[in-house]
Enzyme design. Structure first.
Site, short mmCIF file in Angstrom:
data_model
loop_
_atom_site.label_atom_id
_atom_site.label_comp_id
_atom_site.label_asym_id
_atom_site.label_seq_id
_atom_site.Cartn_x
_atom_site.Cartn_y
_atom_site.Cartn_z
N HIS A 92 33.70 15.39 24.73
CA HIS A 92 33.84 15.70 26.15
C HIS A 92 32.48 16.15 26.68
CE1 HIS A 92 36.32 18.01 29.47
NE2 HIS A 92 35.31 17.35 29.96
N GLU A 170 28.94 15.20 32.85
CA GLU A 170 28.64 16.26 31.89
C GLU A 170 27.21 16.75 32.06
OE1 GLU A 170 30.95 17.80 29.95
OE2 GLU A 170 32.25 16.55 31.18
N HIS A 174 26.89 20.44 33.72
CA HIS A 174 26.66 21.45 32.68
C HIS A 174 25.21 21.58 32.21
CE1 HIS A 174 30.97 21.97 32.46
NE2 HIS A 174 31.13 20.67 32.28
#
Ligand SMILES: *[C@@H]1O[C@H](CO)[C@@H](O)[C@H](O)[C@H]1NC(C)=O
Ligand SMILES: *[C@@H]1O[C@H](CO)[C@@H](O)[C@H](O)[C@H]1NC(C)=O
Ligand SMILES: *[C@@H]1O[C@H](CO)[C@@H](O)[C@H](O)[C@H]1NC(C)=O
Length: 307
Positions: A92, A170, A174
């Site tokens: 993920h 992602e 992040h």
């Protein structure tokens, strides 16, 4: 030496200076410059007793590092060849939580490559801009990293949209909040998108620490549409190998296992440092009492990848 035209020479010069037009013989490096970290103290993130001086050396404030994985039974894009890896969970992302479990997101809008930002707005209502440029897969290709791209298309799988959309999400949500991927960490020789490729390598390295499918299978816990498990069984099997209880995520009112978050403190950088598993700061969304289903993948949704 042959006779090069001025234009060719200029092209060669520009190519070598920019350095990202990778050919087979020259794949550009993507590591940050960590020399200054050699004179800094060593500690695990979130465990330092004095403030971190150089944020390129240790993730801060996001020192609680989560390696997260999905268990999905289909992708929805099987016809386009987007399948799940047999015998493996999928990646993920790699997330920087603050030491208390709260977190930042989309910290650098100059590196916003997510075509579908989620959430769509910051808490103050400001819209997070949508990226309409080329996919991050083109960044990886530009660096000559065909092997990395192939690996990501095998183990870093999206549901209902192309894999590269998840990779972009992602990174922009992040990695832009993870100080060891800050642009300043790459020094004056920074090559555009070097940080993006560096993040994907780092996430894959961290993912190797957590072979969830094999850990569970070694305890007799395999995907089944006939036999369910309990949260205790799952947590005990994982904790026996990890040393700290991860977060287990379930759908369908806590009855269908769908994700895992492994929490860590990191000595050094997320890229190359040592990960130390720590207990999840979040209560599992799986039921403590109801049977939990770890479903088999749908027929035709997975491919053999262990050849
Ligand atoms: C809204 O929040 C974002 C993220 O924290 C910040 O970058 C932006 O400046 C804020 N905008 C306003 C108008 O306060
Ligand atoms: C969800 O689970 C809770 C606790 O097990 C239960 O009380 C509730 O009825 C469930 N809801 C549905 C919609 O199944
Ligand atoms: C197992 O059950 C899940 C959930 O209903 C379903 O998506 C999947 O296709 C099933 N797998 C097999 C092999 O029957």
């Amino acid at each position: 030496m042959g006779h090069f035209s001025a234009k060719t020479l200029l092209a060669l010069f520009v190519t070598s200076v920019i350095g990202v037009q990778a050919s087979k013989s020259s794949v550009p490096d993507t590591f940050p410059i960590l020399l200054a970290c050699n004179s800094e103290p060593s500690f695990f993130s979130c465990e330092n007793t004095t403030p971190v001086k150089n944020a390129c050396c240790s993730p801060t404030p996001g020192g609680l590092v989560l390696l997260t994985q999905f268990w999905s039974t289909y992708t929805g894009l099987e016809k386009k060849g987007q399948k799940l890896p047999k015998g493996s969970w999928t990646i993920h992302g790699l997330w920087p939580d603050n030491c208390d479990g709260s977190y930042e997101q989309y910290c650098d809008l100059s590196r916003q490559y997510d075509p579908v930002p989620s959430p769509a707005n910051f808490p103050n209502g400001t819209v997070i801009p949508t990226w309409t440029g080329p996919g991050v897969d083109t960044f990886i290709k530009k660096f000559g990293r065909e092997g990395l791209l192939k690996y990501m298309n095998t183990y870093w799988i999206n549901q209902g949209a192309p894999n590269a959309d998840l990779w972009a999400h992602e990174f922009s949500k992040h990695a832009t909040c993870t100080s060891t991927f800050d642009l300043t960490c790459y020094g004056s020789s920074y090559k555009k998108h070097q940080d993006v490729v560096n993040y994907y390598d780092a996430a894959i390295r961290a993912n190797h620490l957590y072979p969830t499918f094999d850990i569970l299978a070694a305890s007799g816990i395999v995907p089944s549409n006939k036999t369910s498990y309990t949260l205790d069984q799952l947590e005990i099997a994982l904790t026996s190998q990890i040393g700290a209880t991860p977060y287990l995520g379930c759908r369908n009112n806590g009855t269908v296992l769908s994700e895992l978050w492994y929490f860590n403190h990191v000595l050094g950088t997320e890229q190359y440092g040592t990960y130390k598993p720590v207990k999840s700061t979040t209560t599992s969304s799986c039921s403590r009492t109801a049977p939990i289903w770890y479903y088999e993948r749908s027929k035709g949704s997975q491919e053999e990848v262990r050849k």
